[in-house]
Write an enzyme that holds these catalytic residues in place. Sequence first.
Site, PDB file in Angstrom:
ATOM      1  N   ASP A   1       0.858  -1.187   0.000  1.00 39.90           N
ATOM      2  CA  ASP A   1       0.000   0.000   0.000  1.00 39.90           C
ATOM      3  C   ASP A   1       0.893   1.236   0.000  1.00 39.90           C
ATOM      4  O   ASP A   1       2.070   1.160   0.346  1.00 39.90           O
ATOM      5  CB  ASP A   1      -0.865   0.030   1.270  1.00 39.90           C
ATOM      6  CG  ASP A   1      -2.014  -0.967   1.227  1.00 39.90           C
ATOM      7  OD1 ASP A   1      -2.408  -1.398   0.127  1.00 39.90           O
ATOM      8  OD2 ASP A   1      -2.519  -1.311   2.317  1.00 39.90           O
TER       9      ASP A   1
ATOM     10  N   ARG B   1      -1.373  -0.397  -8.656  1.00 40.68           N
ATOM     11  CA  ARG B   1      -2.742   0.021  -8.333  1.00 40.68           C
ATOM     12  C   ARG B   1      -2.744   1.550  -8.327  1.00 40.68           C
ATOM     13  O   ARG B   1      -1.873   2.161  -7.700  1.00 40.68           O
ATOM     14  CB  ARG B   1      -3.139  -0.502  -6.952  1.00 40.68           C
ATOM     15  CG  ARG B   1      -4.433   0.102  -6.414  1.00 40.68           C
ATOM     16  CD  ARG B   1      -4.542  -0.042  -4.906  1.00 40.68           C
ATOM     17  NE  ARG B   1      -4.784  -1.403  -4.486  1.00 40.68           N
ATOM     18  CZ  ARG B   1      -4.559  -1.815  -3.231  1.00 40.68           C
ATOM     19  NH1 ARG B   1      -4.084  -0.989  -2.325  1.00 40.68           N
ATOM     20  NH2 ARG B   1      -4.796  -3.067  -2.902  1.00 40.68           N
TER      21      ARG B   1
HETATM   22  P1  FDA Z   1     -13.762  10.036  -4.584  1.00 37.08           P
HETATM   23  O1  FDA Z   1     -13.234  10.288  -3.220  1.00 37.08           O
HETATM   24  O2  FDA Z   1     -13.736  11.142  -5.568  1.00 37.08           O
HETATM   25  O3  FDA Z   1     -15.234   9.495  -4.414  1.00 37.08           O
HETATM   26  C1  FDA Z   1     -16.049   9.169  -5.519  1.00 37.08           C
HETATM   27  C2  FDA Z   1     -17.331   8.566  -5.008  1.00 37.08           C
HETATM   28  O4  FDA Z   1     -17.049   7.306  -4.390  1.00 37.08           O
HETATM   29  C3  FDA Z   1     -18.018   9.378  -3.914  1.00 37.08           C
HETATM   30  O5  FDA Z   1     -18.851  10.371  -4.473  1.00 37.08           O
HETATM   31  C4  FDA Z   1     -18.784   8.300  -3.191  1.00 37.08           C
HETATM   32  O6  FDA Z   1     -19.956   7.975  -3.895  1.00 37.08           O
HETATM   33  C5  FDA Z   1     -17.856   7.125  -3.235  1.00 37.08           C
HETATM   34  N1  FDA Z   1     -16.964   7.067  -2.045  1.00 37.08           N
HETATM   35  C6  FDA Z   1     -15.646   7.366  -2.004  1.00 37.08           C
HETATM   36  N2  FDA Z   1     -15.153   7.174  -0.759  1.00 37.08           N
HETATM   37  C7  FDA Z   1     -16.193   6.773  -0.008  1.00 37.08           C
HETATM   38  C8  FDA Z   1     -16.353   6.415   1.359  1.00 37.08           C
HETATM   39  N3  FDA Z   1     -15.319   6.449   2.203  1.00 37.08           N
HETATM   40  N4  FDA Z   1     -17.570   6.029   1.794  1.00 37.08           N
HETATM   41  C9  FDA Z   1     -18.619   5.975   0.948  1.00 37.08           C
HETATM   42  N5  FDA Z   1     -18.542   6.294  -0.365  1.00 37.08           N
HETATM   43  C10 FDA Z   1     -17.358   6.705  -0.836  1.00 37.08           C
HETATM   44  N6  FDA Z   1      -5.251   5.302  -0.649  1.00 37.08           N
HETATM   45  C11 FDA Z   1      -3.949   5.472  -0.353  1.00 37.08           C
HETATM   46  O7  FDA Z   1      -3.531   6.609  -0.082  1.00 37.08           O
HETATM   47  N7  FDA Z   1      -3.089   4.404  -0.359  1.00 37.08           N
HETATM   48  C12 FDA Z   1      -3.501   3.145  -0.689  1.00 37.08           C
HETATM   49  O8  FDA Z   1      -2.684   2.222  -0.694  1.00 37.08           O
HETATM   50  C13 FDA Z   1      -4.873   2.949  -1.005  1.00 37.08           C
HETATM   51  N8  FDA Z   1      -5.357   1.721  -1.333  1.00 37.08           N
HETATM   52  C14 FDA Z   1      -6.644   1.601  -1.807  1.00 37.08           C
HETATM   53  C15 FDA Z   1      -7.117   0.384  -2.296  1.00 37.08           C
HETATM   54  C16 FDA Z   1      -8.366   0.287  -2.882  1.00 37.08           C
HETATM   55  C17 FDA Z   1      -8.839  -1.030  -3.413  1.00 37.08           C
HETATM   56  C18 FDA Z   1      -9.201   1.449  -2.961  1.00 37.08           C
HETATM   57  C19 FDA Z   1     -10.543   1.399  -3.629  1.00 37.08           C
HETATM   58  C20 FDA Z   1      -8.772   2.648  -2.431  1.00 37.08           C
HETATM   59  C21 FDA Z   1      -7.508   2.726  -1.836  1.00 37.08           C
HETATM   60  N9  FDA Z   1      -7.068   3.930  -1.297  1.00 37.08           N
HETATM   61  C22 FDA Z   1      -5.740   4.070  -0.975  1.00 37.08           C
HETATM   62  C23 FDA Z   1      -8.038   5.016  -0.995  1.00 37.08           C
HETATM   63  C24 FDA Z   1      -8.092   6.057  -2.097  1.00 37.08           C
HETATM   64  O9  FDA Z   1      -6.906   6.794  -2.136  1.00 37.08           O
HETATM   65  C25 FDA Z   1      -9.263   7.029  -1.894  1.00 37.08           C
HETATM   66  O10 FDA Z   1      -9.090   7.709  -0.674  1.00 37.08           O
HETATM   67  C26 FDA Z   1     -10.627   6.365  -1.870  1.00 37.08           C
HETATM   68  O11 FDA Z   1     -10.700   5.328  -2.816  1.00 37.08           O
HETATM   69  C27 FDA Z   1     -11.731   7.394  -2.204  1.00 37.08           C
HETATM   70  O12 FDA Z   1     -11.508   7.922  -3.482  1.00 37.08           O
HETATM   71  P2  FDA Z   1     -12.338   7.494  -4.785  1.00 37.08           P
HETATM   72  O13 FDA Z   1     -11.363   7.145  -5.836  1.00 37.08           O
HETATM   73  O14 FDA Z   1     -13.303   6.424  -4.465  1.00 37.08           O
HETATM   74  O15 FDA Z   1     -13.041   8.818  -5.296  1.00 37.08           O
END
Ligand code: FDA
Length: 281
Positions: free
Chosen positions: A106, A157
């Site tokens: 990660d 990733r």
């Molecule tokens: P964004 O934050 O723009 O959200 C888009 C939409 O997704 C929102 O409008 C909502 O609908 C939904 N959503 C997002 N987060 C949500 C929540 N917490 N609860 C409910 N709905 C939510 N980060 C990092 O710094 N290091 C890492 O190693 C990882 N590893 C990782 C693995 C995997 C499999 C995922 C999916 C994510 C990570 N992350 C991570 C977290 C990542 O950096 C990020 O903080 C979250 O995925 C939220 O961002 P989104 O890309 O979903 O988009």
Amino acid sequence: MRFGASRFVAGETAEEFIGAARRANGDGFAVTAGILGEDTQNRQAAAAAAASYIDLLQRIARNEIDSSVALKVTHLGVEVDKELAFENVASVAATAQSLGNFMRLDMEQSHHVDDTLAIYRRLRNQGLQNVGFVLQSYLYRSLDDLANHLPLGTNVRIVKGAYLEPPSVAYQNKADVDINYMRLLARSFRHGAFTAVATHDATIVEAVIRLIEEHKIPRNRFEFQMLYGISTRLADTLRARGYRVRLAIPFGSYWFPYLMRRLAERPANLGFFLRNALARS
Ligand code: FDA
């Protein structure tokens, strides 16, 4: 699991993880397991974290679960001693390789990026193929990091980034983070790296699907990844459309910082959190 952490965390034990992962596999999802833990401050705790990952990999194999593992270098001791952290991470990677499994590093706060990438490169230079890393699109440096690692035949990733970072190192606006996310993906796809598209952002997911179709990216060169308990409808839809989707399922007793990151990402979760807290008080 008080205060509603169980929405995002499978439980406190490996047994509970195996149960959740089995259900996810049954629903058609691959899984990646994370043991909750970070910022370990002594050698014993760092060694114990590595031992827990090795035990977890053995349980995954015994139970025939389709799950890789993902770990944090601060959990395995990078803040105590970099060499110790490398040895700990290498022991987990070697176990994963011997069991035909996969381990991803990660990505944590920006001051840990160099150490994390250095560990990844050392593992690859030692001949370990079954390892990958994460790049965060909010960091200005990530495009360069991707370019520097693509020649290794990378498994990456791409995420947006979950930590609070200053403007000196990271984009502050969602629009800029999203643009950089698509840049990183396009670059990774173009180079043929295996790319894990980790987001719950439905707009980005649709843009990625257009990119994949336009450039005829083979299905075995990418997968979607989402966090356990978030955007389950989007995950179901993608799976129903025939895409491979992997759920990241964390477990363990040290769930508080993980829960706080999930709350910070989406203030609406705070209502859910407070309802649970009040219901249990
Ligand atoms: P964004 O934050 O723009 O959200 C888009 C939409 O997704 C929102 O409008 C909502 O609908 C939904 N959503 C997002 N987060 C949500 C929540 N917490 N609860 C409910 N709905 C939510 N980060 C990092 O710094 N290091 C890492 O190693 C990882 N590893 C990782 C693995 C995997 C499999 C995922 C999916 C994510 C990570 N992350 C991570 C977290 C990542 O950096 C990020 O903080 C979250 O995925 C939220 O961002 P989104 O890309 O979903 O988009």
